[in-house]
Design a protein around this motif. Structure first.
Motif, PDB file in Angstrom:
ATOM      1  N   UNK A 393      35.241  71.072  32.500  1.00 51.51           N
ATOM      2  CA  UNK A 393      33.591  71.431  32.726  1.00 51.51           C
ATOM      3  C   UNK A 393      32.981  69.960  32.786  1.00 51.51           C
ATOM      4  N   UNK A 394      32.414  69.586  33.910  1.00 51.42           N
ATOM      5  CA  UNK A 394      31.556  68.151  33.998  1.00 51.42           C
ATOM      6  C   UNK A 394      30.763  68.171  32.906  1.00 51.42           C
ATOM      7  N   UNK A 395      30.093  69.014  32.440  1.00 55.01           N
ATOM      8  CA  UNK A 395      28.877  68.840  31.436  1.00 55.01           C
ATOM      9  C   UNK A 395      29.661  68.248  30.023  1.00 55.01           C
ATOM     10  N   UNK A 396      30.803  68.553  29.747  1.00 51.98           N
ATOM     11  CA  UNK A 396      31.559  68.119  28.653  1.00 51.98           C
ATOM     12  C   UNK A 396      32.204  66.673  28.808  1.00 51.98           C
ATOM     13  N   UNK A 397      32.255  66.077  29.953  1.00 51.71           N
ATOM     14  CA  UNK A 397      32.906  64.846  30.073  1.00 51.71           C
ATOM     15  C   UNK A 397      32.255  63.738  29.223  1.00 51.71           C
ATOM     16  N   UNK A 398      30.897  63.807  29.217  1.00 52.26           N
ATOM     17  CA  UNK A 398      30.099  62.861  28.330  1.00 52.26           C
ATOM     18  C   UNK A 398      30.483  62.914  26.833  1.00 52.26           C
ATOM     19  N   UNK A 399      30.506  64.275  26.607  1.00 49.92           N
ATOM     20  CA  UNK A 399      30.820  64.602  25.261  1.00 49.92           C
ATOM     21  C   UNK A 399      32.084  64.078  24.893  1.00 49.92           C
ATOM     22  N   UNK A 400      33.250  64.069  25.538  1.00 47.82           N
ATOM     23  CA  UNK A 400      34.493  63.779  25.341  1.00 47.82           C
ATOM     24  C   UNK A 400      34.346  62.220  25.000  1.00 47.82           C
ATOM     25  N   UNK A 401      33.798  61.488  25.971  1.00 51.01           N
ATOM     26  CA  UNK A 401      33.265  60.007  26.127  1.00 51.01           C
ATOM     27  C   UNK A 401      32.974  59.531  24.582  1.00 51.01           C
ATOM     28  N   UNK A 402      31.820  60.372  24.332  1.00 52.10           N
ATOM     29  CA  UNK A 402      31.099  60.145  22.962  1.00 52.10           C
ATOM     30  C   UNK A 402      31.860  60.354  21.930  1.00 52.10           C
ATOM     31  N   UNK A 403      32.604  61.471  21.958  1.00 47.58           N
ATOM     32  CA  UNK A 403      33.576  61.835  20.838  1.00 47.58           C
ATOM     33  C   UNK A 403      34.654  60.589  20.373  1.00 47.58           C
ATOM     34  N   UNK A 404      35.033  60.168  21.657  1.00 48.95           N
ATOM     35  CA  UNK A 404      36.078  58.931  21.554  1.00 48.95           C
ATOM     36  C   UNK A 404      35.340  57.673  21.047  1.00 48.95           C
ATOM     37  N   UNK A 405      34.083  57.572  21.380  1.00 50.62           N
ATOM     38  CA  UNK A 405      33.371  56.275  20.923  1.00 50.62           C
ATOM     39  C   UNK A 405      33.023  56.579  19.289  1.00 50.62           C
ATOM     40  N   UNK A 406      32.742  57.785  18.840  1.00 47.94           N
ATOM     41  CA  UNK A 406      32.624  58.230  17.512  1.00 47.94           C
ATOM     42  C   UNK A 406      33.874  57.900  16.705  1.00 47.94           C
ATOM     43  N   UNK A 407      35.152  58.159  17.396  1.00 44.41           N
ATOM     44  CA  UNK A 407      36.435  57.941  16.488  1.00 44.41           C
ATOM     45  C   UNK A 407      36.603  56.603  16.446  1.00 44.41           C
ATOM     46  N   UNK A 408      36.316  55.608  17.404  1.00 45.30           N
ATOM     47  CA  UNK A 408      36.719  54.491  17.529  1.00 45.30           C
ATOM     48  C   UNK A 408      35.675  53.583  16.348  1.00 45.30           C
ATOM     49  N   UNK A 409      34.468  54.230  16.303  1.00 44.23           N
ATOM     50  CA  UNK A 409      33.301  53.631  14.981  1.00 44.23           C
ATOM     51  C   UNK A 409      33.791  53.862  13.908  1.00 44.23           C
ATOM     52  N   UNK A 410      34.124  55.242  13.662  1.00 44.37           N
ATOM     53  CA  UNK A 410      34.742  55.690  12.401  1.00 44.37           C
ATOM     54  C   UNK A 410      36.088  54.922  12.049  1.00 44.37           C
ATOM     55  N   UNK A 411      36.923  54.647  12.843  1.00 46.40           N
ATOM     56  CA  UNK A 411      38.112  53.817  12.530  1.00 46.40           C
ATOM     57  C   UNK A 411      37.798  52.292  11.992  1.00 46.40           C
ATOM     58  N   UNK A 412      36.700  51.825  12.799  1.00 49.64           N
ATOM     59  CA  UNK A 412      36.399  50.411  12.182  1.00 49.64           C
ATOM     60  C   UNK A 412      35.525  50.491  10.857  1.00 49.64           C
ATOM     61  N   UNK A 413      34.662  51.287  10.560  1.00 54.54           N
ATOM     62  CA  UNK A 413      33.943  51.480   9.515  1.00 54.54           C
ATOM     63  C   UNK A 413      34.791  51.838   8.276  1.00 54.54           C
ATOM     64  N   UNK A 414      35.339  53.077   8.402  1.00 53.78           N
ATOM     65  CA  UNK A 414      36.234  53.683   7.277  1.00 53.78           C
ATOM     66  C   UNK A 414      37.485  54.204   7.821  1.00 53.78           C
TER      67      UNK A 414
END
Length: 520
Positions: A393-414
């Motif tokens: 689904x094209x509308x979920x591509x940005x959501x996938x990208x943001x979820x990966x960013x959140x994972x990377x940020x969470x991995x750095x913080x805690x």
């Protein structure tokens, strides 16, 4: 001249980094693979393919860097090693001259700098592929940040996009997986995002909407837009003072609760996605700071609103049900939702899809984020999606990208953060508000103005509807009667023809009998 030399330059870069060999090998035909080995003779191509592709895009300039960044989010299209390498792409663009920046601001705002700003810092504080940012002070004393679009960007972008469309057509025509990967659709998607980023008024509007949505959450700060000084090429906004979230030592030294910061990041993400359906889709560390001001201590500061993701109510409901079923390990419900939504063919067997999803997801429960790679989970899910012909689904591509960013940020913080247990209560509360009495009340309040307008008109609308219904009924009845009369006339004609035919036969028989008796 650019249209002549640019393709030649791209070809030279492709040869330098061995991209021709990658393309020929991907065609999966012996003669092409042999040609690739011949062409690579004498060239030092020891680096992995993903690294060579990343380096080539960096040499080709900011537009190709942007394309690589966007492509890195499409893990349904790329091998894991290539996607991981493209995710390392960063905007490393030198600033354009200060006098040029000042000229662009004066041209866009129609006034000299001295008439607009009390002070304008000619040295940019940040420079990226699309724009650069200067600090300034308005005459009323407000400190602001001025974002200026790079000159000539539209022509550069249109030229490079034309080349990308041509390359995408070749890939689709000559590569065995070309049609499945939909390269022309990928380029069209990139075209849309890039042109959205080129309109700074659109970015300002995104920021204003996000600021309203986040008001009252007390977890994130969004700069206020100075609308009198916003144009498509220049944007003036409130200056935000914070520490980049990547500078962990400074944050710890200032007394910021890093674990709470990690939990707050998850809450902000799920609030934007499921409550608002309007989320910041470029949440890499360069766009996030943390406030150290006593009044807003420990809050996130969001920057750069050129890429925003949106979801419809149907998308939000579907995703929330998927997440909750996933948190409860109800893989059968996840499979049923995929079939109900039309993401997989209706003939798909629920038990087979359920088993495949369980195989991917079960190993990752009850584990801290340091032991989970959402990238790997998504990659395995995309492998399953190809097996079951799942439509991306094209509308979920940005959501996938943001979820990966959140994972990377969470991995750095805690690294010990349990992403699932942090998100589960939020989603369950959201679903309760959506389907429960509170959700019903909220929807009624949203629709109340429309109902209030319709209510006085309701008797007239009912009367008109009844009149139309009666008129339609009378027309239908008249048509039925006319058709019945026509049918009756036809039947009468048929009956009379039949009676005449029978009488004629009886008369002929009578005459023949009388003739035989000698009476005629």
């Amino acid at each position: 001249m650019r249209s002549l030399f640019r393709p030649a330059y791209i070809g030279l870069i492709a040869l330098r980094f061995g991209l021709d060999g990658l393309l020929l090998h991907s065609l999966r035909r012996p003669r092409w693979s042999l040609l690739a080995r011949v062409l690579s003779t004498g060239r030092r191509l020891h680096a992995p393919r993903g690294e060579r592709l990343r380096q080539a895009l960096e040499h080709l300039g900011p537009i190709f860097v942007k394309f690589g960044q966007m492509l890195s989010t499409r893990r349904d299209l790329l091998p894991p090693d290539v996607a991981d390498e493209l995710a390392k792409l960063q905007d490393r663009v030198p600033p354009f001259p200060s006098d040029e920046s000042a000229r662009l601001v004066e041209k866009a705002l129609g006034k000299p700098l001295s008439a607009i700003f009390k002070h304008f810092d000619t040295d940019p504080i940040a420079s990226a592929s699309i724009a650069q940012v200067h600090f300034a002070v308005l005459h009323d004393g407000r400190e602001v940040a001025v974002k200026v679009l790079r000159p000539g960007m539209l022509n550069v972008i249109d030229d490079d996009l034309a080349l990308m469309r041509t390359l995408a057509g070749w890939v689709e025509r000559f590569w065995s997986d070309g049609k499945r990967l939909k390269p022309r659709e990928v380029v069209a998607e990139f075209d849309k995002y890039l042109h959205d980023e080129l309109d700074l008024v659109r970015e300002a509007a995104n920021a204003a909407q996000l600021r309203r949505n986040m008001d009252g959450l007390d977890l994130v700060l969004v700069p206020e837009m100075i609308w009198d000084h916003c144009t498509p090429t220049v944007m003036v906004m409130e200056r935000m003072k914070g520490v980049p979230i990547s500078q962990m030592s400074r944050l710890r030294a200032a007394g910021v609760d890093i674990k709470k910061l990690a939990r707050d990041g998850v809450t902000i993400f799920f609030t934007q996605v499921f409550r608002d359906g309007f989320f910041h889709a470029d949440m890499h560390p360069g766009n996030i700071q943390v406030s150290l001001d006593p009044a807003t201590f420990g809050r996130y500061i969001a920057l750069d609103f050129g890429i925003i993701g949106t979801l419809t109510e149907v998308d939000k409901d579907y995703l929330a049900q998927n997440f909750i079923a996933f948190f409860h390990r109800d893989y059968k419900r996840v499979a049923e939702l995929h079939i109900e939504s039309g993401w997989v063919p209706a003939t798909t067997r629920v038990d087979e899809l359920e088993g495949a999803i369980r195989t991917v997801c079960e190993p990752y429960f009850d584990r801290p984020i340091k032991e989970i790679s959402l990238g790997q989970v998504l990659m395995r899910l995309f492998q399953i999606s190809r097996r079951f012909n799942v439509e991306i689904q094209p509308q979920l591509v940005l959501l996938q990208k943001t979820l990966l960013n959140v994972e990377g940020l969470g991995r750095e913080l805690d690294p010990d953060l349990d992403l699932w247990s942090t998100a589960k209560p939020f989603l369950e509360k959201w679903m309760h508000e959506q389907v429960g009495l509170r959700g019903l009340w909220q929807r009624l309040k949203r629709e109340a103005p429309r109902y209030a307008k319709m209510l006085p008109e309701l008797p007239r609308l009912v009367h008109q509807n009844l009149e139309h219904s009666n008129a339609d009924l009378r027309r239908d009845l008249a048509a039925m009667l006319a058709e019945q009369r026509q049918t009756n006339r036809l039947l009468s004609s048929i009956v009379w023809v039949g009676v005449g035919f029978v009488l004629g036969l009886l008369t002929a028989q009578l005459l023949l009998r009388l003739h035989g008796l000698g009476l005629l």
